[in-house]
Design a protein around this motif. Structure first.
Motif, PDB file in Angstrom:
ATOM      1  N   VAL B  55    -102.618 -16.709  66.923  1.00  0.00           N
ATOM      2  CA  VAL B  55    -102.670 -18.176  67.035  1.00  0.00           C
ATOM      3  C   VAL B  55    -103.970 -18.632  67.671  1.00  0.00           C
ATOM      4  O   VAL B  55    -104.393 -18.082  68.689  1.00  0.00           O
ATOM      5  N   ARG B  56    -104.597 -19.609  67.053  1.00  0.00           N
ATOM      6  CA  ARG B  56    -105.781 -20.246  67.647  1.00  0.00           C
ATOM      7  C   ARG B  56    -105.637 -21.758  67.504  1.00  0.00           C
ATOM      8  O   ARG B  56    -104.754 -22.239  66.806  1.00  0.00           O
ATOM      9  N   SER B  57    -106.530 -22.473  68.135  1.00  0.00           N
ATOM     10  CA  SER B  57    -106.508 -23.936  68.039  1.00  0.00           C
ATOM     11  C   SER B  57    -106.928 -24.365  66.627  1.00  0.00           C
ATOM     12  O   SER B  57    -107.877 -23.826  66.055  1.00  0.00           O
ATOM     13  N   ARG B  58    -106.204 -25.317  66.055  1.00  0.00           N
ATOM     14  CA  ARG B  58    -106.601 -25.844  64.741  1.00  0.00           C
ATOM     15  C   ARG B  58    -107.938 -26.579  64.855  1.00  0.00           C
ATOM     16  O   ARG B  58    -108.851 -26.380  64.052  1.00  0.00           O
ATOM     17  N   SER B  59    -108.020 -27.456  65.862  1.00  0.00           N
ATOM     18  CA  SER B  59    -109.209 -28.322  65.961  1.00  0.00           C
ATOM     19  C   SER B  59    -110.469 -27.495  66.207  1.00  0.00           C
ATOM     20  O   SER B  59    -111.547 -27.864  65.750  1.00  0.00           O
ATOM     21  N   ALA B  60    -110.319 -26.355  66.883  1.00  0.00           N
ATOM     22  CA  ALA B  60    -111.493 -25.532  67.176  1.00  0.00           C
ATOM     23  C   ALA B  60    -112.078 -24.870  65.929  1.00  0.00           C
ATOM     24  O   ALA B  60    -113.192 -24.357  65.951  1.00  0.00           O
ATOM     25  N   GLN B  61    -111.309 -24.875  64.822  1.00  0.00           N
ATOM     26  CA  GLN B  61    -111.814 -24.271  63.578  1.00  0.00           C
ATOM     27  C   GLN B  61    -112.601 -25.279  62.738  1.00  0.00           C
ATOM     28  O   GLN B  61    -113.102 -24.940  61.663  1.00  0.00           O
ATOM     29  N   LEU B  62    -112.646 -26.533  63.196  1.00  0.00           N
ATOM     30  CA  LEU B  62    -113.318 -27.577  62.416  1.00  0.00           C
ATOM     31  C   LEU B  62    -114.766 -27.740  62.856  1.00  0.00           C
ATOM     32  O   LEU B  62    -115.089 -27.598  64.038  1.00  0.00           O
ATOM     33  N   ARG B  63    -115.638 -28.035  61.900  1.00  0.00           N
ATOM     34  CA  ARG B  63    -117.053 -28.251  62.206  1.00  0.00           C
ATOM     35  C   ARG B  63    -117.213 -29.480  63.112  1.00  0.00           C
ATOM     36  O   ARG B  63    -116.441 -30.433  62.989  1.00  0.00           O
ATOM     37  N   PRO B  64    -118.218 -29.453  63.983  1.00  0.00           N
ATOM     38  CA  PRO B  64    -118.482 -30.655  64.777  1.00  0.00           C
ATOM     39  C   PRO B  64    -118.716 -31.837  63.825  1.00  0.00           C
ATOM     40  O   PRO B  64    -119.417 -31.686  62.829  1.00  0.00           O
ATOM     41  N   GLY B  65    -118.090 -32.951  64.099  1.00  0.00           N
ATOM     42  CA  GLY B  65    -118.229 -34.103  63.201  1.00  0.00           C
ATOM     43  C   GLY B  65    -116.992 -34.335  62.357  1.00  0.00           C
ATOM     44  O   GLY B  65    -116.792 -35.411  61.815  1.00  0.00           O
ATOM     45  N   VAL B  66    -116.126 -33.303  62.242  1.00  0.00           N
ATOM     46  CA  VAL B  66    -114.850 -33.485  61.545  1.00  0.00           C
ATOM     47  C   VAL B  66    -113.809 -33.879  62.601  1.00  0.00           C
ATOM     48  O   VAL B  66    -113.678 -33.208  63.624  1.00  0.00           O
ATOM     49  N   GLY B  67    -113.116 -34.974  62.352  1.00  0.00           N
ATOM     50  CA  GLY B  67    -112.128 -35.442  63.324  1.00  0.00           C
ATOM     51  C   GLY B  67    -110.813 -34.695  63.222  1.00  0.00           C
ATOM     52  O   GLY B  67    -110.486 -34.117  62.180  1.00  0.00           O
ATOM     53  N   PHE B  68    -110.065 -34.667  64.328  1.00  0.00           N
ATOM     54  CA  PHE B  68    -108.726 -34.073  64.311  1.00  0.00           C
ATOM     55  C   PHE B  68    -107.769 -35.039  64.964  1.00  0.00           C
ATOM     56  O   PHE B  68    -108.012 -35.526  66.069  1.00  0.00           O
ATOM     57  N   ARG B  69    -106.684 -35.354  64.260  1.00  0.00           N
ATOM     58  CA  ARG B  69    -105.694 -36.277  64.807  1.00  0.00           C
ATOM     59  C   ARG B  69    -104.358 -35.543  64.877  1.00  0.00           C
ATOM     60  O   ARG B  69    -103.835 -35.109  63.849  1.00  0.00           O
ATOM     61  N   GLN B  70    -103.856 -35.366  66.095  1.00  0.00           N
ATOM     62  CA  GLN B  70    -102.566 -34.699  66.229  1.00  0.00           C
ATOM     63  C   GLN B  70    -101.457 -35.735  66.114  1.00  0.00           C
ATOM     64  O   GLN B  70    -101.269 -36.549  67.020  1.00  0.00           O
ATOM     65  N   ALA B  71    -100.755 -35.705  64.988  1.00  0.00           N
ATOM     66  CA  ALA B  71     -99.726 -36.716  64.732  1.00  0.00           C
ATOM     67  C   ALA B  71     -98.788 -36.213  63.644  1.00  0.00           C
ATOM     68  O   ALA B  71     -99.170 -35.415  62.791  1.00  0.00           O
TER      69      ALA B  71
END
Lengths: 105, 410
Positions: B55-71
């Motif tokens: 398990v790793r963080s979802r948001s940490a796999q995204l390129r800087p500049g891509v938003g992450f909304r936990q909802a």
């Protein structure tokens, strides 16, 4: 490819008797395929499933699973097994002239 | 807007960001921030992987500049081009990428989550389930182990077979293989349903003493009575059942008029990945209601097509990129060996080598393939999720190295 003759028309089938080209299938062929597959006389309930199989194949490019048939064909899973013993998705696919349901290997 | 931060959603967002740059505002929506490396679930029950390591963080796999909304997504409104969230707010989109995968529906099978669930009846298709099964296997001293696939579609359709093969290896290692019977139960008419696979691999299960029960569609799981009962009233007794539950699309799909099919998957054009529901909706990975296999490699190969076609759509051009159904899977066969299969919508898995005449052996057990499967975890986090291409491996299925003559029946 092997061929079979149903309703006096020669069609190509695979080694297990499934149509290789579903467009060569006609309704008149179904009773003969059903007899050959050991299903016997086709009733209205059989036809409801066969027509649903064709429709699904035309919509999605693959035949429905037993589960989808049970949910949406209007024929419940228990009855599907009475109509098409042992393997409803497979038997109905063969009679409907569409490819056999497969896994990936 | 990308719904789902799993393999398909993450690699889509990263590829879109690289292709479109500042032109596009990209946001990934997911209910939690836990990205599970799903291929690792198979190894957990046998103590070959630890749940926490997958398990790793979802948001940490995204390129800087891509938003992450936990909802939590409530529904998609195709006419308003809006995604409604459970907190009552909504988010507008120009283009929607549905990447919310498949969910397990164990409650859809009678008795599966009843008495015995987590005790005599298990699954390894979730992190919690795999961990629980790991303890159950460690306590198991002998008896009947049954591995059951109830009905397609499932994620990684070879995984239940791999489980049976690894179980053979696991019990041998514990020197109790002679006290354990292994049975593989499938709704299909064989463990191998494609002609070449069947010819090449039919001996694999018999050699390892694994019985196969075919065309068995499990209607009821009786955890107390320790038996599976099929819809046509056949029974398979067990002491420990490992069941792959039925799958469906994400719950919000069913609440979104016109978006999904009867199982909650998204019908789409097989080649362009554009949803049938609306021209500005695309779908990737397990969420798609298309013929392609539900597997991480498919999401990876689809990524290139999807991103190119989103670009075409935004520029008002025809959707020129086409996906061929390319799938590539390592199949663990136990005793530190594995097979590799590579195929697409047109070409069934064939023997030969991958990706070219010199490479990993196809449809054949080898130690090299086992090492390949282990190395894949690194590629997954470092190459697939960032949306990069694997060097030497194109999105389209390679023909060089394959032996199509093996498909000709004599």
């Amino acid at each position: 490819m092997p061929t079979r003759t149903y309703a006096d028309i020669e069609v190509e089938v695979d080694a297990e008797g499934f149509f290789t080209d579903p467009s060569t299938w006609q309704e008149g062929m179904a009773p003969e395929i059903a007899r050959e597959a050991g299903v016997g006389e086709l009733t209205d309930r059989h036809w409801q499933v066969i027509k649903f199989m064709r429709h699904q194949y035309e919509e999605s490019g693959s035949g429905p699973t037993v589960r989808v048939l049970g949910k949406t064909s209007g024929v419940g899973i228990k009855e599907l097994y009475q109509l098409f013993p042992r393997g409803p998705a497979k038997l109905a696919a063969r009679i409907a002239g569409i490819p056999k349901p497969r896994g990936c290997i | 807007m990308v719904l789902g931060g799993g393999a398909g959603g993450t690699l889509s967002a990263n590829r879109l960001h690289r292709q479109l740059g500042a032109e596009a505002d990209i946001v990934v929506v997911d209910a939690d921030d836990r990205h599970v490396y799903q291929p690792g679930l198979l190894f957990v029950p046998f103590g070959m992987a630890r749940p926490a390591d997958l398990v790793r963080s979802r948001s940490a796999q995204l390129r800087p500049g891509v938003g992450f909304r936990q909802a939590v997504v409530q529904q998609v409104d195709l006419e308003a081009n809006e995604v409604g969230l459970a907190d009552g707010t909504s988010l507008a989109y120009d283009v929607l990428v549905v990447a919310s995968g498949a969910v397990l529906l164990p409650e859809e099978t009678e008795g599966l989550t009843g008495p015995g669930w987590g005790d005599t009846v298990h699954t390894f298709y979730s992190l919690e389930g795999a961990a629980l099964l790991s303890s159950a296997l460690a306590r198991f001293e002998g008896g009947r182990v049954v591995v059951a696939m109830i009905d397609m579609p499932i994620k990684c359709p070879v995984a239940p077979l791999e489980f049976a093969l690894l179980a053979d290896s696991y019990f041998s290692r514990r020197h109790i293989r002679d006290k354990v019977s292994l049975t593989y139960v499938t709704s299909l008419d064989g463990a191998f349903t494609k002609p070449v696979c069947n010819r090449q691999l039919s001996g694999l299960l018999a050699d390892k003493g694994i019985d196969v029960v075919t065309e068995f569609n499990t209607g009821t799981v009786d955890g107390e009575g320790r038996r599976l009962i099929s819809y046509d009233d056949r029974e398979v007794p067990f002491d420990l059942a490992v069941v792959v539950p039925l799958h469906g699309g994400a719950a919000y799909v069913g609440r979104s008029p016109g978006l999904g099919d009867e199982l909650g998957f998204i019908p789409a054009d097989e080649a362009t990945l554009q949803a049938k529901a609306a021209p500005n909706v695309f779908v990737i990975g397990d969420a798609a209601g298309i013929a392609a296999t539900k597997a991480g490699s498919v999401a990876h190969f689809e990524g290139e097509t999807l991103v190119a076609n989103v670009g075409h759509y935004l520029r008002g051009e025809p959707l020129a990129a086409r996906f061929d159904g390319h799938t590539n899977c390592f199949i663990e066969s136990g005793h530190r060996r594995a097979l590799l299969i590579d195929y697409n919508n047109e070409t069934e898995p064939l023997p030969g080598h991958f990706p070219g005449p010199i490479g990993l052996p196809l449809l054949k057990e080898s130690r090299l393939n086992h090492l390949g499967k282990l190395a894949f975890e690194h590629l997954y986090w470092r190459v697939l999720l960032p949306g990069r291409d694997v060097p030497g491996v194109g999105a389209a299925m390679p023909r060089a190295g394959k032996r199509p003559e093996a498909a000709i029946t004599t």
